[in-house]
Motif scaffolding. Structure first.
Motif, PDB file in Angstrom:
ATOM      1  N   PHE A   1     161.828   7.099  88.698  1.00 40.83           N
ATOM      2  CA  PHE A   1     161.574   5.810  88.606  1.00 40.83           C
ATOM      3  C   PHE A   1     161.682   5.035  86.996  1.00 40.83           C
ATOM      4  N   PHE A   2     162.016   3.493  87.003  1.00 41.91           N
ATOM      5  CA  PHE A   2     161.982   2.898  85.896  1.00 41.91           C
ATOM      6  C   PHE A   2     161.176   1.736  86.166  1.00 41.91           C
ATOM      7  N   ARG A   3     160.772   1.125  84.918  1.00 39.44           N
ATOM      8  CA  ARG A   3     160.051  -0.246  84.987  1.00 39.44           C
ATOM      9  C   ARG A   3     160.997  -1.361  84.357  1.00 39.44           C
ATOM     10  N   ILE A   4     161.042  -2.692  84.699  1.00 45.96           N
ATOM     11  CA  ILE A   4     161.998  -3.600  84.182  1.00 45.96           C
ATOM     12  C   ILE A   4     161.082  -4.728  83.783  1.00 45.96           C
ATOM     13  N   ASN A   5     161.266  -5.352  82.513  1.00 45.91           N
ATOM     14  CA  ASN A   5     160.516  -6.241  82.075  1.00 45.91           C
ATOM     15  C   ASN A   5     161.718  -7.247  81.339  1.00 45.91           C
ATOM     16  N   GLY A   6     161.335  -8.563  81.511  1.00 49.87           N
ATOM     17  CA  GLY A   6     162.107  -9.359  81.012  1.00 49.87           C
ATOM     18  C   GLY A   6     162.295 -10.769  81.633  1.00 49.87           C
ATOM     19  N   GLN A   7     162.954 -11.820  81.203  1.00 50.72           N
ATOM     20  CA  GLN A   7     163.109 -13.069  81.732  1.00 50.72           C
ATOM     21  C   GLN A   7     164.569 -13.518  81.747  1.00 50.72           C
TER      22      GLN A   7
ATOM     23  N   ALA B   1     169.411  -3.019  87.914  1.00 44.41           N
ATOM     24  CA  ALA B   1     168.577  -2.560  88.918  1.00 44.41           C
ATOM     25  C   ALA B   1     168.468  -3.476  89.990  1.00 44.41           C
ATOM     26  N   PHE B   2     168.668  -2.928  91.167  1.00 47.46           N
ATOM     27  CA  PHE B   2     168.595  -3.696  92.393  1.00 47.46           C
ATOM     28  C   PHE B   2     167.084  -3.864  92.829  1.00 47.46           C
ATOM     29  N   ILE B   3     166.691  -5.251  92.542  1.00 50.47           N
ATOM     30  CA  ILE B   3     165.155  -5.792  92.783  1.00 50.47           C
ATOM     31  C   ILE B   3     165.048  -6.221  94.271  1.00 50.47           C
ATOM     32  N   ARG B   4     164.303  -5.883  95.089  1.00 52.99           N
ATOM     33  CA  ARG B   4     164.124  -6.484  96.293  1.00 52.99           C
ATOM     34  C   ARG B   4     163.370  -7.876  95.965  1.00 52.99           C
ATOM     35  N   ARG B   5     163.868  -9.046  96.478  1.00 51.07           N
ATOM     36  CA  ARG B   5     163.466 -10.259  96.182  1.00 51.07           C
ATOM     37  C   ARG B   5     161.955 -10.398  96.583  1.00 51.07           C
TER      38      ARG B   5
ATOM     39  N   LEU C   1     158.284  -9.669  90.496  1.00 51.11           N
ATOM     40  CA  LEU C   1     159.517 -10.659  90.583  1.00 51.11           C
ATOM     41  C   LEU C   1     159.162 -11.920  90.995  1.00 51.11           C
ATOM     42  N   GLU C   2     159.616 -13.012  90.150  1.00 50.52           N
ATOM     43  CA  GLU C   2     159.090 -14.220  90.437  1.00 50.52           C
ATOM     44  C   GLU C   2     160.358 -15.024  90.323  1.00 50.52           C
ATOM     45  N   VAL C   3     161.091 -15.873  91.159  1.00 46.71           N
ATOM     46  CA  VAL C   3     162.218 -16.788  90.748  1.00 46.71           C
ATOM     47  C   VAL C   3     161.668 -18.271  90.918  1.00 46.71           C
ATOM     48  N   ILE C   4     161.942 -18.949  89.882  1.00 55.97           N
ATOM     49  CA  ILE C   4     161.594 -20.142  89.915  1.00 55.97           C
ATOM     50  C   ILE C   4     162.815 -21.475  90.055  1.00 55.97           C
ATOM     51  N   ASN C   5     162.537 -22.344  90.785  1.00 55.70           N
ATOM     52  CA  ASN C   5     163.422 -23.249  91.038  1.00 55.70           C
ATOM     53  C   ASN C   5     163.556 -24.401  90.255  1.00 55.70           C
ATOM     54  N   ASP C   6     164.068 -23.855  88.857  1.00 58.05           N
ATOM     55  CA  ASP C   6     164.120 -25.126  87.781  1.00 58.05           C
ATOM     56  C   ASP C   6     165.326 -25.157  87.085  1.00 58.05           C
ATOM     57  N   TRP C   7     166.573 -25.053  88.178  1.00 60.84           N
ATOM     58  CA  TRP C   7     167.680 -25.442  87.696  1.00 60.84           C
ATOM     59  C   TRP C   7     168.061 -26.856  87.661  1.00 60.84           C
ATOM     60  N   SER C   8     168.279 -27.353  86.440  1.00 56.90           N
ATOM     61  CA  SER C   8     168.379 -28.931  86.511  1.00 56.90           C
ATOM     62  C   SER C   8     169.720 -29.585  86.069  1.00 56.90           C
TER      63      SER C   8
ATOM     64  N   THR D   1     165.002 -19.720  86.781  1.00 59.03           N
ATOM     65  CA  THR D   1     164.474 -18.651  86.041  1.00 59.03           C
ATOM     66  C   THR D   1     164.169 -17.485  86.826  1.00 59.03           C
ATOM     67  N   VAL D   2     164.388 -16.307  86.395  1.00 58.21           N
ATOM     68  CA  VAL D   2     163.901 -15.349  86.988  1.00 58.21           C
ATOM     69  C   VAL D   2     162.678 -14.390  86.109  1.00 58.21           C
ATOM     70  N   LEU D   3     161.636 -14.243  86.369  1.00 56.30           N
ATOM     71  CA  LEU D   3     160.684 -13.664  85.683  1.00 56.30           C
ATOM     72  C   LEU D   3     160.283 -12.073  86.251  1.00 56.30           C
ATOM     73  N   VAL D   4     160.608 -11.099  85.446  1.00 56.37           N
ATOM     74  CA  VAL D   4     160.516  -9.753  85.869  1.00 56.37           C
ATOM     75  C   VAL D   4     159.536  -9.053  84.975  1.00 56.37           C
ATOM     76  N   ASN D   5     158.140  -8.920  85.540  1.00 57.75           N
ATOM     77  CA  ASN D   5     157.035  -8.334  85.016  1.00 57.75           C
ATOM     78  C   ASN D   5     156.671  -7.059  85.514  1.00 57.75           C
ATOM     79  N   ASN D   6     157.099  -6.219  84.619  1.00 56.45           N
ATOM     80  CA  ASN D   6     156.652  -4.612  84.977  1.00 56.45           C
ATOM     81  C   ASN D   6     157.116  -4.308  86.486  1.00 56.45           C
ATOM     82  N   VAL D   7     158.191  -4.738  86.762  1.00 56.11           N
ATOM     83  CA  VAL D   7     158.922  -4.436  88.184  1.00 56.11           C
ATOM     84  C   VAL D   7     159.243  -2.654  88.364  1.00 56.11           C
TER      85      VAL D   7
END
Length: 414
Positions: A164-170, A197-201, A206-213, A224-230
């Motif tokens: 297993f692995f953990r993923i963290n980032g933005q 890393a293939f992460i389930r939506r 995992l959080e995907v923010i609708n902030d494309w402007s 924005t995609v927030l990847v918090n200890n996935v």
């Protein structure tokens, strides 16, 4: 597929359930092109309205992925059509001419399909290609907003027990992630090597923010995609750094898809220019003509646009052939030749898209700037999408290749 995905795990208005039935299985190149043309006619109907309202094309996207077009590059040995790259280019151009935001949604998905082919184990290929053929959509979480260069990543992948692995980032500029079923995410290990890393939506953390402007390509389901200890299992991780440690067509393929979208934008802009000139533009008072479509200078400009479009698409076809050769028999020379051919196509499609979307207003006149037509979306889309990588550097690597016999670097932007 139900064991892989729980669509109602949490409140998320953008979370999409997996397809209720498997996607159509396209058999050959001709069928792929025909389906793209049929879909494009439907996608074009409300493209201007979707852009104006920033309305995400959810129904259109579902129809697109269920059509089977998102799986046409899966190798035949795994059940796909494995269409030619010329066909892939034509499919993307056709969809982009109708709605370039929709055409951009599978851009990274298709690049990921290629990485599965290049970097996946046999077990991963069977599993992931199977998901693609069933209609599962891959988004992406590649680029980062704060890194020094586009190729430097701060998102981390670290071991977490056996297998297993953990993923963290933005992440940012994550086209398609908002409405994807899986969000493949690039992260680097302690040696700065990138992994995918293939992460389930719907994964925890995992959080995907609708902030494309962005003012263009408004409905690409990005942000924005927030990847918090996935936490992900090892069988969901690809060592994508390997594709660039040896000669492969991974980079040219990624760039080729972008150039095809720009070529599609050019098609749409020229078509709307001609319609505006025929239907609404007035002849200039000094021309002595009855209709704008008789104006000799307009005729010259329309002719010039068509020549540039034809040249750009012809070179894009040559690039497709070079990629085909590099995929079939990869070596340093063939991969370099593919990169150069795609760079040449990228220059021409970028220049044609910017020129055509600008000339639209010059030839159609002031009426074409009215908001009711929303014709400025063509220029906004072209200007936005062609910023993926600097075309000025394409000239550099092309000149260095021909003059000094220096092969281009191997990365996703060449």
């Amino acid at each position: 597929m139900s064991e892989l995905y729980t669509p109602n795990r949490r409140e998320d208005p953008y979370l999409q359930p997996l397809p209720q039935q498997a996607a159509h299985r396209i058999q050959d190149d001709a069928e792929a092109i025909e389906i793209a043309r049929i879909l494009a006619r439907d996608f074009a109907k409300e493209a201007a309205e979707r852009d104006q309202q920033r309305r995400l094309p959810i129904a259109e996207l579902n129809a697109f992925s269920q059509s089977g077009l998102w799986g046409i590059t899966v190798p035949k040995v795994y059940g796909g059509a494995e269409v030619s790259y010329r066909t892939l280019g034509e499919v993307i151009k056709t969809i982009a001419a109708a709605d370039p935001s929709l055409a951009q949604l599978p851009q990274n998905h298709l690049a990921i399909v290629d990485h599965i082919r290049l970097d996946g184990s046999e077990a991963q290929k069977h599993r992931l290609f199977g998901l693609v053929l069933e209609g599962v959509r891959f988004g992406n979480a590649f680029s980062e907003r704060k890194s020094r260069t586009v190729a430097e990543f701060e998102t981390q992948i670290t071991p977490d027990g056996e297998g297993f692995f953990r993923i963290n980032g933005q992440k940012f500029y994550s086209s398609g992630a908002l409405l994807a079923h899986w969000v493949p995410t690039v992260a680097v290990d302690s040696e700065k090597r990138p992994f995918l890393a293939f992460i389930r939506r719907d994964a925890e953390g995992l959080e995907v923010i609708n902030d494309w402007s962005g003012f263009g390509q408004r409905t690409t389901a990005s942000g924005t995609v927030l990847v918090n200890n996935v936490r992900v299992s090892a069988d969901q991780v690809l060592p994508v750094h390997q594709a660039f440690e040896r000669p492969t067509a991974a980079g040219p393929i990624s760039q080729f898809l972008q150039a095809a979208i720009d070529a599609g934008i050019t098609r749409a802009a020229i078509a709307d220019t001609q319609e505006q000139v025929r239907q609404f533009a007035r002849p200039w008072l000094d021309s002595g003509q009855e209709h704008a479509w008789q104006d000799p200078y307009s005729l010259q400009q329309i002719g010039d646009l068509h020549i540039r479009q034809r040249a750009a698409e012809a070179v894009l076809d040559l690039a497709a052939d070079a990629i085909q050769s590099a995929v079939a028999n990869p070596n340093e020379d063939r991969v370099a030749a593919a990169s150069i051919a795609v760079a040449e196509a990228k220059v021409l499609t970028t220049e044609a898209a910017i020129l055509a979307t600008n000339k639209l207003f010059e030839l159609a006149g002031t009426r074409s700037t009215l908001e009711e037509y929303n014709l400025d979306r063509h220029w906004r889309n072209a200007r936005t999408h062609t910023l993926h990588d600097p075309v000025r550097w394409k000239f550099n690597i092309i000149g260095n290749y021909y003059l000094n016999h220096i092969k281009p670097a191997r990365h996703p932007w060449v």
